[in-house]
Design a protein around this motif. Structure first.
Motif, mmCIF file in Angstrom:
data_model
loop_
_atom_site.group_PDB
_atom_site.id
_atom_site.type_symbol
_atom_site.label_atom_id
_atom_site.label_comp_id
_atom_site.label_asym_id
_atom_site.label_seq_id
_atom_site.Cartn_x
_atom_site.Cartn_y
_atom_site.Cartn_z
ATOM 1 N N VAL A 227 7.557 -1.128 6.034
ATOM 2 C CA VAL A 227 8.400 0.033 5.753
ATOM 3 C C VAL A 227 9.281 -0.258 4.549
ATOM 4 C CG1 VAL A 227 10.042 1.673 6.713
ATOM 5 C CG2 VAL A 227 8.370 0.561 8.209
ATOM 6 N N GLN A 228 9.944 -1.403 4.570
ATOM 7 C CA GLN A 228 10.750 -1.842 3.443
ATOM 8 C C GLN A 228 9.967 -2.875 2.619
ATOM 9 O OE1 GLN A 228 12.531 -1.179 6.563
ATOM 10 N NE2 GLN A 228 13.216 0.674 5.528
ATOM 11 N N TYR A 232 6.363 1.358 2.501
ATOM 12 C CA TYR A 232 6.296 2.801 2.712
ATOM 13 C C TYR A 232 7.439 3.575 2.087
ATOM 14 C CZ TYR A 232 6.259 7.245 5.275
ATOM 15 O OH TYR A 232 6.269 8.581 5.615
ATOM 16 N N GLU A 233 8.672 3.099 2.252
ATOM 17 C CA GLU A 233 9.803 3.909 1.794
ATOM 18 C C GLU A 233 9.811 4.090 0.275
ATOM 19 O OE1 GLU A 233 13.555 2.212 2.791
ATOM 20 O OE2 GLU A 233 13.334 0.486 1.446
ATOM 21 N N PRO A 236 5.971 7.047 0.074
ATOM 22 C CA PRO A 236 5.337 7.430 1.341
ATOM 23 C C PRO A 236 3.931 7.992 1.189
ATOM 24 C CG PRO A 236 7.633 8.098 1.336
ATOM 25 C CD PRO A 236 7.321 7.616 -0.052
ATOM 26 N N GLN A 263 8.149 -2.526 10.530
ATOM 27 C CA GLN A 263 9.588 -2.637 10.279
ATOM 28 C C GLN A 263 10.024 -4.054 10.613
ATOM 29 O OE1 GLN A 263 10.167 -3.388 14.177
ATOM 30 N NE2 GLN A 263 12.049 -3.083 12.988
ATOM 31 N N ASN A 272 14.859 3.551 10.851
ATOM 32 C CA ASN A 272 13.742 4.168 10.138
ATOM 33 C C ASN A 272 13.100 5.308 10.924
ATOM 34 O OD1 ASN A 272 13.531 2.514 7.714
ATOM 35 N ND2 ASN A 272 12.955 0.830 9.078
ATOM 36 N N LEU A 275 11.663 8.380 8.999
ATOM 37 C CA LEU A 275 10.425 8.035 8.286
ATOM 38 C C LEU A 275 9.272 7.858 9.264
ATOM 39 C CD1 LEU A 275 11.799 5.379 5.740
ATOM 40 C CD2 LEU A 275 11.272 7.779 5.292
#
Length: 474
Positions: A227-228, A232-233, A236, A263, A272, A275
């Motif tokens: 995610v980080q 993804y962030e 996306p 995550q 998150n 998201l």
């Protein structure tokens, strides 16, 4: 259990009917390729003005519901098959197609999402049942926007399908503390986790996945989407599309696709959750008709209470269930997936306050050179009371590096086999660390079979994957 610099490892893509016929092009054992420009086309044109197509061109559907491309596919015997359609969609909207086989609906309104450009090609896979002999496979636009640009159809049948894990076991479900197949029988899935796809997507390609499915004998591919940490962030759309593609590739090979919401930092998955809702809504919506999807909604929660993880899970599971009521969901445990041990807690937190849901499993991670008696004892206790899946383990230390402790690793794997607890090993890449199975530089090439390209940990885990579970059907 793991840290951002440790187990999960920071590291350094109506007009008249037009008819044409051509022989199918064989591309692999029990796989035939059918170019769209050689199919029967109603309300569409053969064009070649966008790069990246195969064969002599592609079909541009008219912007009309009911426009279609129809392929004639010959099957030696009746039985299951997998259709893979290669397409491009340079618009911003989904252009769904209804798939029929011999006039009978096989997949209604199958989504063909935007690919970003008309020269960017993707694949969409769906299972069907074919009759012996000739079959008419029609892909019909269901909206006024028409269909995507369609390049070809690959059809996989017969020998390539026989005995493949996802074909044999079908839709999974949790029964008691076990993961069970479509026949209600407990099974053990074994496979590999990718490294972070923002760093090592070059290691996840047709040649490596062919080796994983056929040479290694894997059952499951864990798709590790951070995610980080550049994941993804940051983009996306790009990362969601990468995951879509990897799911399709796993499906083509009869593997289960374990979608990992990786995550890690921040350790509280609630940070998150917005998201996660967006990501899993799209993933579950697009792939809900598949029977080989598993959703892991939190990789390694850390520095967060079990109550906080439980709250997150009880919000996220319904998000997936709204799209895919049958999909199995995994939930990471506290202390970096250690059942709480690495946070000074224990599995009793979970036993005393279980998640209020069904058809889900708790996940456990271990690195055998670091996580020994205390962790093994917690797993042993928890497995008797909770449904457990080991979504990440290594034979080395929790950094994913250092010396391999194969003896303690074998102790874990013997226990997992005896209790039908599935696992995926970290990691399917050529990172410099000892836990990456391939020697450095391997992923730039096309040879992934045998042991010559593997580090010692890779040789060890491949050997233990090559003796399959019995996968009972009665």
């Amino acid at each position: 259990m793991a840290t951002a610099a440790a187990a999960s490892l920071l590291a350094v893509p109506a007009p008249a009917l037009v008819a044409a016929t051509a022989a199918a092009e064989p591309v692999a054992q029990a796989v035939t390729r059918h170019q769209a420009e050689n199919a029967s086309i109603s309300r569409g044109l053969v064009e070649s003005n966008h790069a990246g197509y195969t064969g002599g061109g592609f079909v541009n559907y008219d912007n009309a519901a009911g426009s279609y491309v129809e392929f004639t596919v010959t099957a030696a015997t009746a039985g299951p098959a997998t259709l893979t359609l290669r397409y491009a969609n340079g618009s911003t909207a989904d252009r769904p197609l209804a798939i029929t086989v011999n006039g009978t609906a096989a997949a209604g309104a199958l989504p063909f999402a935007a690919t970003g450009a008309w020269s960017t090609w993707a694949t969409r896979t769906t299972p069907v049942t074919l009759a012996a002999g000739a079959n008419r496979i029609r892909a019909t636009a269901t909206t006024a926007a028409g269909g995507p640009n369609l390049d070809r159809l690959d059809v996989e049948t017969g020998a390539a399908q026989a005995g493949r894990p996802a074909d044999v076991n079908g839709q999974l479900r949790v029964c008691g503390t076990k993961l069970c197949n479509q026949y209600g029988k407990p099974i053990q899935l074994r496979g590999m986790s990718t490294h972070g796809i923002q760093w090592y997507s070059q290691c996840v390609k047709p040649a490596s996945l062919d080796a994983l499915a056929n040479d290694w004998g894997a059952d499951v591919l864990r798709i590790s989407m951070y995610v980080q940490e550049g994941g993804y962030e940051t983009d996306p759309r790009r990362f969601t599309d990468l995951v879509h593609g990897y799911i399709e590739e796993a499906t083509r090979r009869g593997l289960y696709a374990l979608v990992d919401w990786h995550q890690l930092d921040p350790g509280d998955p609630n940070a998150n959750i917005a998201l996660a809702r967006t990501f899993f809504t799209e993933i579950a919506s697009r792939h809900k008709n598949k029977t080989n999807i598993i959703y892991d909604i939190a990789n390694e929660p850390n520095n967060v209470s079990w109550a906080g993880i439980k709250s997150y899970a009880e919000q996220m599971i319904p998000v997936i269930r709204a799209q895919d009521p049958d999909g199995v969901v995994f939930v990471g445990t506290h202390g970096w997936g250690s059942l709480g041990i690495s946070d000074g807690r224990s599995e009793q937190d979970i036993v005393s306050n279980p998640i209020n849901a069904t058809n889900f499993m708790y996940t456990f991670h271990f690195y055998a050179a670091s996580h020994q008696d205390e962790y093994f004892a917690a797993l042993s206790r928890a497995a008797a009371r909770l449904p457990i899946f080991v979504t990440e383990f290594g034979t080395q230390t929790y950094t994913g590096d250092g010396g391999n402790d194969f003896a303690y690793s074998q102790k874990y794997l013997d226990f997992l086999a005896a209790n039908k607890i599935g696992w995926t090993n970290w990691n399917f890449s050529d990172d410099f660390r000892s836990g990456a199975v391939f020697k450095e530089g391997t992923c730039a090439g096309s040879n992934f079979t045998g042991t010559g390209v593997l580090k010692p940990a890779g040789v060890w885990v491949r050997d233990r994957m090559r003796t399959p579970d019995d996968f009972p059907t009665s």
